[in-house]
Design an enzyme around this catalytic site. Sequence first.
Site, PDB file in Angstrom:
ATOM      1  N   GLU A   1       7.155   2.956   9.600  1.00 43.29           N
ATOM      2  CA  GLU A   1       6.524   3.036  10.914  1.00 43.29           C
ATOM      3  C   GLU A   1       6.791   4.322  11.684  1.00 43.29           C
ATOM      4  OE1 GLU A   1       6.463  -1.355  12.532  1.00 43.29           O
ATOM      5  OE2 GLU A   1       7.909  -1.147  10.925  1.00 43.29           O
TER       6      GLU A   1
ATOM      7  N   ALA B   1      11.928  -1.298   2.151  1.00 45.94           N
ATOM      8  CA  ALA B   1      12.483  -0.386   1.150  1.00 45.94           C
ATOM      9  C   ALA B   1      13.996  -0.576   1.059  1.00 45.94           C
ATOM     10  CB  ALA B   1      12.147   1.060   1.494  1.00 45.94           C
TER      11      ALA B   1
ATOM     12  N   ASN C   1      11.172   7.816  -2.947  1.00 46.06           N
ATOM     13  CA  ASN C   1      10.142   8.548  -3.692  1.00 46.06           C
ATOM     14  C   ASN C   1       9.491   9.568  -2.755  1.00 46.06           C
ATOM     15  OD1 ASN C   1       8.010   9.471  -5.209  1.00 46.06           O
ATOM     16  ND2 ASN C   1       7.073   7.462  -5.523  1.00 46.06           N
TER      17      ASN C   1
ATOM     18  N   GLY D   1       0.808  -1.213   0.000  1.00 45.77           N
ATOM     19  CA  GLY D   1       0.000   0.000   0.000  1.00 45.77           C
ATOM     20  C   GLY D   1       0.838   1.258   0.000  1.00 45.77           C
TER      21      GLY D   1
ATOM     22  N   ILE E   1      15.569   8.950   0.702  1.00 49.12           N
ATOM     23  CA  ILE E   1      14.146   8.784   0.405  1.00 49.12           C
ATOM     24  C   ILE E   1      14.019   8.354  -1.055  1.00 49.12           C
ATOM     25  CG2 ILE E   1      11.926   9.990   0.229  1.00 49.12           C
ATOM     26  CD1 ILE E   1      12.914   9.580   3.153  1.00 49.12           C
TER      27      ILE E   1
HETATM   28 MO1  MOS Z   1       5.265  -3.798  10.770  1.00 47.65          MO
HETATM   29  S1  MOS Z   1       4.017  -3.762  12.415  1.00 47.65           S
HETATM   30  O1  MOS Z   1       6.664  -4.493  11.451  1.00 47.65           O
HETATM   31  O2  MOS Z   1       4.354  -4.724   9.639  1.00 47.65           O
END
Ligand code: MOS
Length: 756
Positions: free
Chosen positions: A723, A511, A649, A468, A647
């Site tokens: 995250e 990534a 993108n 996503g 980074i």
């Molecule tokens: Mo993340 S909670 O390590 O998919």
Amino acid sequence: MASADGFGDPATLFNKPTARIDGMAKVTGAARYAADEPVSNPAYAYLVTSAIARGRVTAFRLDAAKAVPGVIDIMTHDNVGDQVATAAGPDSGKTTTSLENDQIWYAGQIIAIVVADTFEAAREAAHKVDVVHAAETPSATFGSAGLKTEVQKPKKGPNPKKGDAAKAFAAAPVKVDAKYSTPTQHHNAIELFTTTAAWDGDKLTIFEGSQYMVGSKANVAKALKLDPADVRVVSRFIGGAFGGKGPNPRTAWVALAAKRAGRPVKLVPTRDQGFTINTCRAETQQHVRLGATKDGKLVSFHHEGWEVSSRPSDYNVAGAETTSRMYACPNIETGVNVVHADRATPGFMRAPAETPYMFGLESAMDELSYALGMDPIELRRINDTQTDPTTGLPFSSRHLMDCFDQAAARFGWAARNPKPGTMRDGDWLIGYGCATACYPTNIGPAAARVSLGADGKAVVGLAAHEIGTGAYTAMAITASQALGLKIGDVTVLMGDSDLPPVVIAGGSNNAASTSHAVAKACEEVRSRIAAAAVKAADSPFKGADPTSLKLVAGKLTAGSTQTEDLKPAVGRLGARVEVYAENVPQGMPAGAMASVEKGQAAMSGGGGRKDVSAFAFGAHFVEVRVHSRTREIRLPRIVSAFAAGTIINPMAAHSQLMGGAIWGMSSALFESTEIDRAHARYTNNNFADYIVPVNADVPSVEIIIVPEKDERVNPLGIKGIGEIGIVGGNAAVANAVFHATGKRVRDLPIRAEKLL
Ligand code: MOS
């Protein structure tokens, strides 16, 4: 010029704002999610889950269910208990599914699977399954009778400890000693947990949203005692995962159902079942003690957590492993305790450790700033450090204070009157709050296959997946930049376990892990083409230094005006140049790729390096408005800045970080799974009652990406942003609410009634 390490130059590879290459497929509905995948003549499965939270099933009365027209099979422990060696995903314990025996570990546990010709028939029959129980009184959560609490060692090693925190705390002139708590939360991806299983002879194909393609494959193969080569897992698009879509024990049972039915079986559990058939974020209690000198230097740090888990599992996230590294301090003590209750085993949920534990630390830091009469940014500055206080290792890079300074300037922090309750707009009390964001940098082994045709079209393949975040686009950017192609000339194949293996998408590693593999394969493609050119009589580059040749704008070039078209340059090696490359990060064992293929989630912090501590850092600033009489809470704006290395993108990164910041405020004000203490059952297991913010709740979110070049963390300098966006957001809101009202809420979520 390609860098010597074989990955290319991150400055030319990345940082191009690029719209999603799969955007059109998504908005037109052409993108196929797992349950959309067509299979021929499917049967439908429906789950029967336990009404009780503790005890045993003494009998299933199935006559009424079997009488429903179209019912094909009803699987219970009586008829299939010995047929699946249920193998759970990493750390998810064994309790998220149980058809193995009559034991009930928690309410909502899967106890039977009904298969029928239609979804409706399966559902009707499932409701007619009559379960006879021997029920016992369950222990639901903190404060319930019958809990068992155990002191745990975090999985990564001993609890960080240094000096004598108790003694230093006793002697400290300024102190904070406070307890915080965070609730159970559920991932609640819009895409439900679905599984479709189809057999072709001995070959099994699974369509399931998965964060770990090869891990899911290995997990199912193990549970059904199959050759992994006979199992294929397909997950082309995922409608939200957030840690909730790893290998899981349900998949193998659906595959067994399909085998028994002799036709494909599709399972689409309901929203409320999603609250119990999968993992969740555990509720925590935390005790934080900070001691400081009068000028704000930390002299004592103590952070201990208690986390609710299931009866059989000691799953815990041990977030003080992170919090103890945030600020310079000579005396550190941390700990974690697991509280066993009659609950499903919790698991990963976005920033599993940092989301709850940074709420404790960053709330306590704010409390300390008031105890000192010091600006909260200045308190972070005084205790900022380039050295990990728990290990003494240098941070690979750390631009925490740049994040604070840039976000503070943009937010207008200077206009804040530090005294709580002093800023008003009519009936609304205004509060400004801030907090640190952080996330450890992880990386794991990954492989990729890249081929470049003489027609100038490239194909990239790897068993990663579009979770996503724009992963297809990130891979296309990497390959198009490395191969000198337009992004539209790169086709990216992912979401299929038959493709080259990639580590689990967890801990924000993907990534970094995948782009190193793709960049390495592309560099090898370039190198082979260059090597052939410098030897060819018909090439303008005959005799040239092959390292001087680059792929730019669809041609091979030496950086001068001299170029050669791809048709001859690739053509002298065949119709295509195809390279399979594996990248095992520096410092990881050579066998790490094999453990990825076995479904063991091999990834490592610090890029696998033992000589640095590696984190991305950030800072959140929020404004809240609290109504002076009703205590209604509004949150008009967030400004957040992050320094997270290279980074790939910026356009996708902006969206990802914005989503994280919104989830941070959601964690502060909205999300909480409520439990009925008497029955240990969730009461708000639906989207009407499990509250998530809608657009009207989030008027303005500004994201600043602070440029950061990290040459130590990994060759391409990528820290990952999966995250970090959520971390600390909850504390920033709580700190703003305190500033507005003078009321410190230490128990999330913050609701109006807690401010009355
Ligand atoms: Mo993340 S909670 O390590 O998919």
